[in-house]
Motif scaffolding. Structure first.
Motif, PDB file in Angstrom:
ATOM      1  N   PHE A 191       8.970   4.963  -3.283  1.00 38.29           N
ATOM      2  CA  PHE A 191      10.252   5.389  -3.847  1.00 38.29           C
ATOM      3  C   PHE A 191      10.161   6.798  -4.443  1.00 38.29           C
ATOM      4  O   PHE A 191      10.973   7.168  -5.293  1.00 38.29           O
ATOM      5  N   ALA A 192       9.189   7.565  -3.967  1.00 32.65           N
ATOM      6  CA  ALA A 192       9.030   8.941  -4.454  1.00 32.65           C
ATOM      7  C   ALA A 192      10.238   9.802  -4.116  1.00 32.65           C
ATOM      8  O   ALA A 192      10.422  10.870  -4.697  1.00 32.65           O
ATOM      9  N   PHE A 193      11.067   9.335  -3.170  1.00 34.64           N
ATOM     10  CA  PHE A 193      12.273  10.097  -2.833  1.00 34.64           C
ATOM     11  C   PHE A 193      13.193  10.258  -4.035  1.00 34.64           C
ATOM     12  O   PHE A 193      14.011  11.190  -4.088  1.00 34.64           O
ATOM     13  N   LEU A 194      13.064   9.350  -5.013  1.00 37.08           N
ATOM     14  CA  LEU A 194      13.898   9.468  -6.207  1.00 37.08           C
ATOM     15  C   LEU A 194      13.611  10.762  -6.956  1.00 37.08           C
ATOM     16  O   LEU A 194      14.489  11.332  -7.601  1.00 37.08           O
TER      17      LEU A 194
ATOM     18  N   ILE B  79       1.135   2.162  -4.617  1.00 40.42           N
ATOM     19  CA  ILE B  79       1.765   2.092  -3.300  1.00 40.42           C
ATOM     20  C   ILE B  79       3.248   1.760  -3.435  1.00 40.42           C
ATOM     21  O   ILE B  79       4.111   2.369  -2.792  1.00 40.42           O
ATOM     22  N   MET B  80       3.550   0.771  -4.282  1.00 36.14           N
ATOM     23  CA  MET B  80       4.935   0.344  -4.456  1.00 36.14           C
ATOM     24  C   MET B  80       5.812   1.491  -4.946  1.00 36.14           C
ATOM     25  O   MET B  80       6.900   1.747  -4.414  1.00 36.14           O
TER      26      MET B  80
ATOM     27  N   ALA C 113     -10.099  -5.764 -11.149  1.00 36.58           N
ATOM     28  CA  ALA C 113      -8.702  -6.174 -11.328  1.00 36.58           C
ATOM     29  C   ALA C 113      -7.812  -4.969 -11.605  1.00 36.58           C
ATOM     30  O   ALA C 113      -6.700  -4.863 -11.070  1.00 36.58           O
ATOM     31  N   ILE C 114      -8.291  -4.033 -12.450  1.00 38.54           N
ATOM     32  CA  ILE C 114      -7.522  -2.830 -12.746  1.00 38.54           C
ATOM     33  C   ILE C 114      -7.371  -1.974 -11.488  1.00 38.54           C
ATOM     34  O   ILE C 114      -6.294  -1.431 -11.207  1.00 38.54           O
ATOM     35  N   ALA C 115      -8.440  -1.865 -10.693  1.00 41.12           N
ATOM     36  CA  ALA C 115      -8.391  -1.062  -9.474  1.00 41.12           C
ATOM     37  C   ALA C 115      -7.361  -1.618  -8.491  1.00 41.12           C
ATOM     38  O   ALA C 115      -6.547  -0.871  -7.939  1.00 41.12           O
ATOM     39  N   VAL C 116      -7.392  -2.932  -8.308  1.00 39.68           N
ATOM     40  CA  VAL C 116      -6.450  -3.561  -7.372  1.00 39.68           C
ATOM     41  C   VAL C 116      -5.023  -3.489  -7.908  1.00 39.68           C
ATOM     42  O   VAL C 116      -4.079  -3.133  -7.184  1.00 39.68           O
ATOM     43  N   GLY C 117      -4.853  -3.816  -9.188  1.00 38.31           N
ATOM     44  CA  GLY C 117      -3.522  -3.787  -9.781  1.00 38.31           C
ATOM     45  C   GLY C 117      -2.910  -2.402  -9.744  1.00 38.31           C
ATOM     46  O   GLY C 117      -1.725  -2.240  -9.411  1.00 38.31           O
ATOM     47  N   SER C 118      -3.710  -1.378 -10.058  1.00 38.65           N
ATOM     48  CA  SER C 118      -3.217   0.000 -10.029  1.00 38.65           C
ATOM     49  C   SER C 118      -2.821   0.402  -8.617  1.00 38.65           C
ATOM     50  O   SER C 118      -1.809   1.084  -8.407  1.00 38.65           O
ATOM     51  N   MET C 119      -3.612  -0.029  -7.628  1.00 38.68           N
ATOM     52  CA  MET C 119      -3.307   0.305  -6.242  1.00 38.68           C
ATOM     53  C   MET C 119      -1.989  -0.317  -5.809  1.00 38.68           C
ATOM     54  O   MET C 119      -1.180   0.316  -5.123  1.00 38.68           O
ATOM     55  N   VAL C 120      -1.743  -1.555  -6.222  1.00 37.56           N
ATOM     56  CA  VAL C 120      -0.490  -2.235  -5.872  1.00 37.56           C
ATOM     57  C   VAL C 120       0.706  -1.423  -6.366  1.00 37.56           C
ATOM     58  O   VAL C 120       1.665  -1.163  -5.620  1.00 37.56           O
ATOM     59  N   PHE C 121       0.668  -1.008  -7.631  1.00 34.99           N
ATOM     60  CA  PHE C 121       1.800  -0.267  -8.187  1.00 34.99           C
ATOM     61  C   PHE C 121       1.879   1.150  -7.639  1.00 34.99           C
ATOM     62  O   PHE C 121       2.984   1.676  -7.445  1.00 34.99           O
TER      63      PHE C 121
END
Length: 412
Positions: free
Chosen positions: A56-59, A51-52, A41-49
Motif C-alpha cells: 500500500f505504498a501507493f498511499l 510486505i503487507m 518471532a520478531i523477524a517473521v512478524g516484522s516481515m509480515v507487516f
C-alpha cells in the motif's frame, strides 16, 4: 535549485536511516530474553507487516505526486482534498486489515511456515501490532502529503519521535513490567499511533494556513467525488501493480538464496544490506525530485522542471560514483561489521563485484521514480518495473544451472 534539492533530500535521508531502528530496537530487546525463538518471532512478524504495508505504498507515492502538482498550481484547496482523500482511504484499508486479521495472518503463517514454537509468538506479536494498521497506512498518506507540500522536515521529526517512543515504551514494558514479546509489540503499536497523531496535528495546523478564515470544513461528497476518486485510483493502481512486481522479485531473491543453503542465504542477506544502505541516500533525492518535479509540472514551469531533473542527476551520479568506489575497495570490510562468520565473508568475495555494480545499476531507476511520481506518470513506472521483473526471472531461470547464485545476484 541545488539548495532546494538538498533542503528536501537531507531530512528524507535522515528519516530513511531512522526507519530500520524500529526493527533494530525490537530485535535487540528480544535478543536478551534468553531464547532464540523470540528473535525469530520478531523477524517473521516484522516481515509480515513490511510486505503487507509495502503493498500500500501507493498511499505515499500517489499522494505526494498529486499534492505537489496542486501545490505548483497554487490550488491549495485541491491539495487539502488530496490529503483528506488519502487519509480517508488509508483508514478504510487499515480497518479492513483489522477485520480480516485472522485469515490474513493464517495465510501468512501458512506461506512462511515457521517452527511451531516460533509461530505462537508470531501470532502474539501480530495480533497486537495489527491494531496499528490504520496508523501506519495513515502515516503513508500524511508523509506523502507533506512531501508534496515541499516539507520533508515534518516526516523526519515524526520518524525520530516514533523511534524514541518505541524505545522508551518497549524498555519500560519489558524490563520494568516483565512483559515479553507482548511488551515489544505494544511499544511498536504505541509508537505507530504516536507518529500518526503527530502527523495529524501538523496536517490540521497546515489546513488552518490554507483556510485562514476558518472555513476548513469539507464534506464527504467533496472528498469522495467520483472523478477525483477515479483519478486517484488510476494513478495508484499502477503504483500498486508496480509494487507487486517489486515484492515478487525481492521475495524470490530470498527464496532462491535459501535454495543454495544457509551460507548462500547469509551471503545474499548481508550483500542486500549494501543495496539498502545505498537506497537510504538515493530515496532522499528521489523524494526531492518528486516534490520539485510535481510542483513545477503542476505550475507548467518546463524550464524549472528540466533543471530539477538535470541537477538531481548531477547529485545522483556523484553519489553513485562514491558508493561504487567504496563498495569496490571496502565492501568486504563493511561486511565484517555485519558478521564475524569467516566462512560467510569468504563466500562473499566471489559476489562482491555485484555489490559494486548495485549503485550503477540502480541510480537511474531511483531518479526516474521520483520524477514519474511527481508528474504522476505512473504507467511508465509500471512498465519499467514489469520489464525489470521479466528480465530478472528470465535471467535467473536461464542461467541458474550454470551461474548458480550469480544468476540471482545479477538481478539489478
Amino acid at each position: 535549485m541545488h539548495r532546494r534539492i538538498i533542503n528536501l533530500a537531507l531530512p528524507s535521508i535522515v528519516s530513511n536511516i531512522t526507519v530500520p531502528l524500529l526493527g533494530l530496537v525490537d530485535t535487540a530487546i528480544t535478543g536478551h530474553m534468553g531464547e532464540a525463538r523470540y528473535i525469530g518471532a520478531i523477524a517473521v512478524g516484522s516481515m509480515v507487516f513490511n510486505i503487507m504495508y509495502w503493498l500500500f505504498a501507493f498511499l505515499r507515492m500517489g499522494t505526494g505526486g498529486m499534492t505537489a502538482q496542486a501545490y505548483g498550481r497554487k490550488d491549495f484547496c485541491e491539495a487539502d482534498l488530496t490529503g483528506l482523500r488519502a487519509i480517508s482511504i488509508s483508514s478504510l484499508i487499515g480497518l479492513a486489515i483489522i477485520l480480516l486479521q485472522y485469515p490474513l495472518l493464517h495465510l501468512a503463517m501458512w506461506f512462511i511456515a515457521p517452527d511451531e514454537n516460533v509461530m505462537q509468538l508470531v501470532y502474539s506479536y501480530c495480533y497486537i501490532c495489527i491494531w496499528g494498521a490504520p496508523a501506519s497506512l495513515g502515516l503513508f498518506a500524511l508523509n506523502g502529503w507533506f512531501v508534496g507540500m515541499q516539507n520533508t522536515k515534518i516526516p523526519m521529526a515524526i520518524s525520530i519521535t516514533q523511534n524514541v517512543v518505541n524505545i522508551l515504551i518497549s524498555l519500560l514494558l519489558v524490563y520494568c513490567l516483565g512483559m515479553k514479546i507482548e511488551g515489544v509489540a505494544t511499544g511498536t503499536l504505541i509508537a505507530q499511533w504516536a507518529g500518526f497523531f503527530m502527523g495529524s496535528f501538523f496536517f490540521i495546523k497546515k489546513r488552518k494556513e490554507i483556510y485562514p478564515t476558518g472555513n476548513s470544513r469539507v464534506s464527504l461528497s467533496h472528498i469522495f467525488e467520483s472523478s477525483a476518486m477515479r483519478a486517484f485510483f488510476s494513478v495508484n493502481r499502477d503504483i500498486f501493480l508496480r509494487t507487486v512486481f517489486l515484492v515478487s522479485v525481492n521475495l524470490y531473491f530470498v527464496a532462491a538464496g535459501a535454495k543454495g543453503g544457509e551460507i548462500v542465504l547469509a551471503v545474499n542477506t548481508i550483500l542486500m544490506q549494501l543495496f539498502i544502505l545505498y537506497s537510504y541516500i538515493m530515496d532522499g533525492f528521489a523524494y526531492a525530485a518528486e516534490a520539485l518535479c510535481g510542483r513545477f509540472y503542476g505550475a507548467g514551469d518546463t524550464n524549472s522542471l528540466k533543471e530539477t531533473i538535470r541537477k538531481v542527476f548531477y547529485w545522483s551520479i556523484g553519489l553513485t560514483a562514491i558508493y561504487s568506489v567504496v563498495y569496490g575497495f571496502g565492501g568486504l570490510d563493511f561486511l565484517r561489521l555485519l558478521t564475524n562468520e569467516e566462512n560467510v565473508i569468504a563466500a562473499s568475495e566471489e559476489y562482491i563485484f555485484w555489490a559494486m555494480l548495485i549503485p550503477i545499476a540502480g541510480m537511474v531507476a531511483f531518479v526516474w521514480d521520483g520524477v514519474f511520481i511527481g508528474m504522476t506518470m505512473t504507467r511508465g513506472m509500471l512498465s519499467g518495473t514489469f520489464v525489470a521483473a521479466i528480465v530478472f526471472f528470465t535471467t535467473y531461470f536461464a542461467f541458474e544451472s550454470t551461474l548458480n547464485n550469480h544468476a540471482v545476484e545479477s538481478k539489478g
